[in-house]
Enzyme design. Structure first.
Site, PDB file in Angstrom:
ATOM      1  N   GLY A  38     -43.464 -41.346  -0.092  1.00 46.20           N
ATOM      2  CA  GLY A  38     -42.139 -41.606   0.467  1.00 46.20           C
ATOM      3  C   GLY A  38     -41.365 -40.317   0.646  1.00 46.20           C
ATOM      4  O   GLY A  38     -41.836 -39.237   0.282  1.00 46.20           O
ATOM      5  N   TYR A 142     -58.586 -50.475  -2.928  1.00 48.25           N
ATOM      6  CA  TYR A 142     -57.185 -50.821  -2.631  1.00 48.25           C
ATOM      7  C   TYR A 142     -56.991 -52.336  -2.684  1.00 48.25           C
ATOM      8  O   TYR A 142     -56.053 -52.829  -3.324  1.00 48.25           O
ATOM      9  CB  TYR A 142     -56.804 -50.284  -1.241  1.00 48.25           C
ATOM     10  CG  TYR A 142     -55.457 -50.770  -0.756  1.00 48.25           C
ATOM     11  CD1 TYR A 142     -54.281 -50.322  -1.356  1.00 48.25           C
ATOM     12  CD2 TYR A 142     -55.363 -51.687   0.283  1.00 48.25           C
ATOM     13  CE1 TYR A 142     -53.033 -50.780  -0.925  1.00 48.25           C
ATOM     14  CE2 TYR A 142     -54.127 -52.138   0.728  1.00 48.25           C
ATOM     15  CZ  TYR A 142     -52.965 -51.683   0.131  1.00 48.25           C
ATOM     16  OH  TYR A 142     -51.740 -52.141   0.558  1.00 48.25           O
TER      17      TYR A 142
HETATM   18  N1  LIG Z   1     -47.489 -51.096   5.539  1.00 49.94           N
HETATM   19  C1  LIG Z   1     -48.362 -52.099   5.514  1.00 49.94           C
HETATM   20  O1  LIG Z   1     -48.929 -52.474   6.552  1.00 49.94           O
HETATM   21  C2  LIG Z   1     -48.692 -52.809   4.242  1.00 49.94           C
HETATM   22  C3  LIG Z   1     -49.638 -53.842   4.295  1.00 49.94           C
HETATM   23  C4  LIG Z   1     -49.954 -54.512   3.114  1.00 49.94           C
HETATM   24  C5  LIG Z   1     -49.310 -54.186   1.929  1.00 49.94           C
HETATM   25  N2  LIG Z   1     -48.399 -53.169   1.925  1.00 49.94           N
HETATM   26  C6  LIG Z   1     -47.747 -52.856   0.643  1.00 49.94           C
HETATM   27  O2  LIG Z   1     -46.362 -52.710   0.869  1.00 49.94           O
HETATM   28  C7  LIG Z   1     -45.816 -51.761  -0.046  1.00 49.94           C
HETATM   29  C8  LIG Z   1     -45.030 -50.696   0.695  1.00 49.94           C
HETATM   30  O3  LIG Z   1     -45.922 -50.020   1.578  1.00 49.94           O
HETATM   31  P1  LIG Z   1     -45.425 -48.993   2.688  1.00 49.94           P
HETATM   32  O4  LIG Z   1     -46.208 -49.278   3.904  1.00 49.94           O
HETATM   33  O5  LIG Z   1     -43.958 -48.950   2.753  1.00 49.94           O
HETATM   34  O6  LIG Z   1     -46.036 -47.626   2.099  1.00 49.94           O
HETATM   35  P2  LIG Z   1     -45.286 -46.257   1.724  1.00 49.94           P
HETATM   36  O7  LIG Z   1     -46.376 -45.341   1.255  1.00 49.94           O
HETATM   37  O8  LIG Z   1     -44.433 -45.807   2.836  1.00 49.94           O
HETATM   38  O9  LIG Z   1     -44.371 -46.705   0.523  1.00 49.94           O
HETATM   39  C9  LIG Z   1     -44.817 -46.773  -0.810  1.00 49.94           C
HETATM   40  C10 LIG Z   1     -43.808 -46.028  -1.674  1.00 49.94           C
HETATM   41  O10 LIG Z   1     -44.221 -46.121  -3.036  1.00 49.94           O
HETATM   42  C11 LIG Z   1     -44.060 -44.835  -3.624  1.00 49.94           C
HETATM   43  N3  LIG Z   1     -45.002 -44.742  -4.746  1.00 49.94           N
HETATM   44  C12 LIG Z   1     -46.352 -44.605  -4.703  1.00 49.94           C
HETATM   45  N4  LIG Z   1     -46.842 -44.566  -5.952  1.00 49.94           N
HETATM   46  C13 LIG Z   1     -45.788 -44.683  -6.791  1.00 49.94           C
HETATM   47  C14 LIG Z   1     -45.641 -44.672  -8.196  1.00 49.94           C
HETATM   48  N5  LIG Z   1     -46.704 -44.579  -9.019  1.00 49.94           N
HETATM   49  N6  LIG Z   1     -44.399 -44.788  -8.713  1.00 49.94           N
HETATM   50  C15 LIG Z   1     -43.299 -44.901  -7.906  1.00 49.94           C
HETATM   51  N7  LIG Z   1     -43.379 -44.892  -6.566  1.00 49.94           N
HETATM   52  C16 LIG Z   1     -44.605 -44.802  -6.012  1.00 49.94           C
HETATM   53  C17 LIG Z   1     -44.326 -43.837  -2.525  1.00 49.94           C
HETATM   54  O11 LIG Z   1     -43.757 -42.571  -2.753  1.00 49.94           O
HETATM   55  C18 LIG Z   1     -43.707 -44.555  -1.331  1.00 49.94           C
HETATM   56  O12 LIG Z   1     -42.348 -44.184  -1.161  1.00 49.94           O
HETATM   57  C19 LIG Z   1     -47.014 -51.221  -0.836  1.00 49.94           C
HETATM   58  O13 LIG Z   1     -47.099 -51.942  -2.050  1.00 49.94           O
HETATM   59  C20 LIG Z   1     -48.208 -51.537   0.038  1.00 49.94           C
HETATM   60  O14 LIG Z   1     -49.386 -51.682  -0.721  1.00 49.94           O
HETATM   61  C21 LIG Z   1     -48.078 -52.480   3.045  1.00 49.94           C
END
Ligand SMILES: NC(=O)c1ccc[n+]([C@@H]2O[C@H](COP(=O)([O-])OP(=O)(O)OC[C@H]3O[C@@H](n4cnc5c(N)ncnc54)[C@H](O)[C@@H]3O)[C@@H](O)[C@H]2O)c1
Length: 314
Positions: A38, A142
């Protein structure tokens, strides 16, 4: 009402913070993010207090979660290929991270926790559309870590009476999704390549399908869930039943940009599922007014945001 968003500096998290900031009845918004994928830029000018650190840190969680009415747990390491490169790291952030957040929720008697799982848990199960009752057949670390996320949530509801809402997201896209790293998702990768005149790299023949979901549709459902305190005894797909191939996605992008795009094909990637399309009956039951944002309009918003960002030199 205080709401905590883990992963709040990420793509979906920062869009959610923005949506919560405009919702009635939300008094305080707190983000927890280790900034691994992020960015602080995503939270600029938003009324949010950021706790920088890991969701695996119980002391940080105690500070962030105290007094919260709801926690939306999005903090995780996304991407199938990233998890194949480093499965332990993905497991730690996603599975152990979820357990740590649920423990904080339990310690502080938080009323509700909404969690992000993923359509990747359906994996090799060939049945379409993806109904939540199908047997999960994850084919990547994952996907396994996301199955753990939702399973821990269901277990916490059963064992401790926590109100949980585990949601399976399907290929979410839109503004603030990062394109500038090795594990970027397909929409920002394509848009970014198109904007700089590079060919779009497709893994496989491009006929694989996805249920692309605009981030605004996802955040609207989560905001409504928080405001109404919605819980569910089992996982719920958060997508609208579209089945769009990568070739169709490229054609839509060409229509938005008004020009043809070069495409190069490479081998399919290990761990990728072939087809994905949600059954949305459970979603419709819980959120009858949830709406799918049309792909064309969603891509237009994404292109506009990425062009403005490129113009600003970020
Ligand atoms: N974008 C998609 O298509 C999608 C699909 C299925 C599931 N998801 C889930 O949705 C959620 C958000 O995904 P996104 O697309 O916004 O991804 P993203 O990588 O933009 O956001 C994830 C955030 O979590 C933070 N993060 C990672 N590990 C961490 C930790 N140990 N402690 C604190 N913060 C942590 C990162 O810095 C980031 O800001 C996630 O759980 C992801 O698995 C997303």
């Amino acid at each position: 009402m205080k709401v905590v968003v883990t992963g709040g500096a990420g793509f979906i998290g920062s869009n959610l913070v923005r949506a919560l900031a405009g919702a009635p009845g939300i008094g305080e918004i707190v983000a927890v993010d280790d900034l691994s994928t992020g960015s602080l830029d995503n939270l600029l000018d938003l009324p949010v207090r950021l706790f920088t650190g890991s969701v695996c840190d119980p002391d940080l969680l105690d500070e962030a979660v105290a007094g919260a009415a709801a926690v939306v747990h999005l903090g995780a390491l996304g991407s199938v290929p990233r998890s194949i490169d480093d499965p332990l790291r993905s497991h730690h952030a996603n599975a152990t991270g979820t357990l740590s957040v649920l423990e904080a929720v339990r310690r502080h008697g938080v009323g509700q926790v909404v969690l992000a799982s993923s359509s990747s848990v359906y994996g090799a199960n060939p049945v379409l559309p993806r109904r939540e009752t199908l047997r999960p057949m994850p084919v990547s670390p994952y996907a396994v870590s996301k199955l753990a996320t939702e399973a821990y949530a269901v277990a916490y509801a059963a064992c401790y009476g926590v109100t949980v809402l585990p949601l399976r997201f399907f290929n979410v896209y839109g503004p603030r999704q990062a394109a500038d790293h090795a594990y970027a998702a397909v929409v920002p990768r394509f848009v970014s390549a198109a904007l700089v005149g590079q060919p779009l790299r497709v893994h496989g023949d491009g006929t694989q399908t996805r249920d692309f979901t605009y981030v605004g549709s996802v955040t609207s459902v989560i905001v409504e869930a928080v405001l109404r305190g919605v819980g569910a005894p089992d996982v719920v797909n958060l997508a609208f039943g579209a089945r769009i191939s990568l070739l169709e996605l490229i054609a839509e992008l060409e229509a938005v940009l008004g020009r043809r795009l070069d495409v190069v094909h490479g081998p399919p990637r290990p761990g990728d599922v072939r087809d994905s399309q949600a059954d949305c009956a459970r979603l419709r039951e819980l959120f009858p007014s949830a709406r799918r944002h049309p792909l064309r309009a969603g891509l237009e918003a994404t292109v506009a945001w990425m062009s403005a960002r490129a113009f600003a030199g970020r």
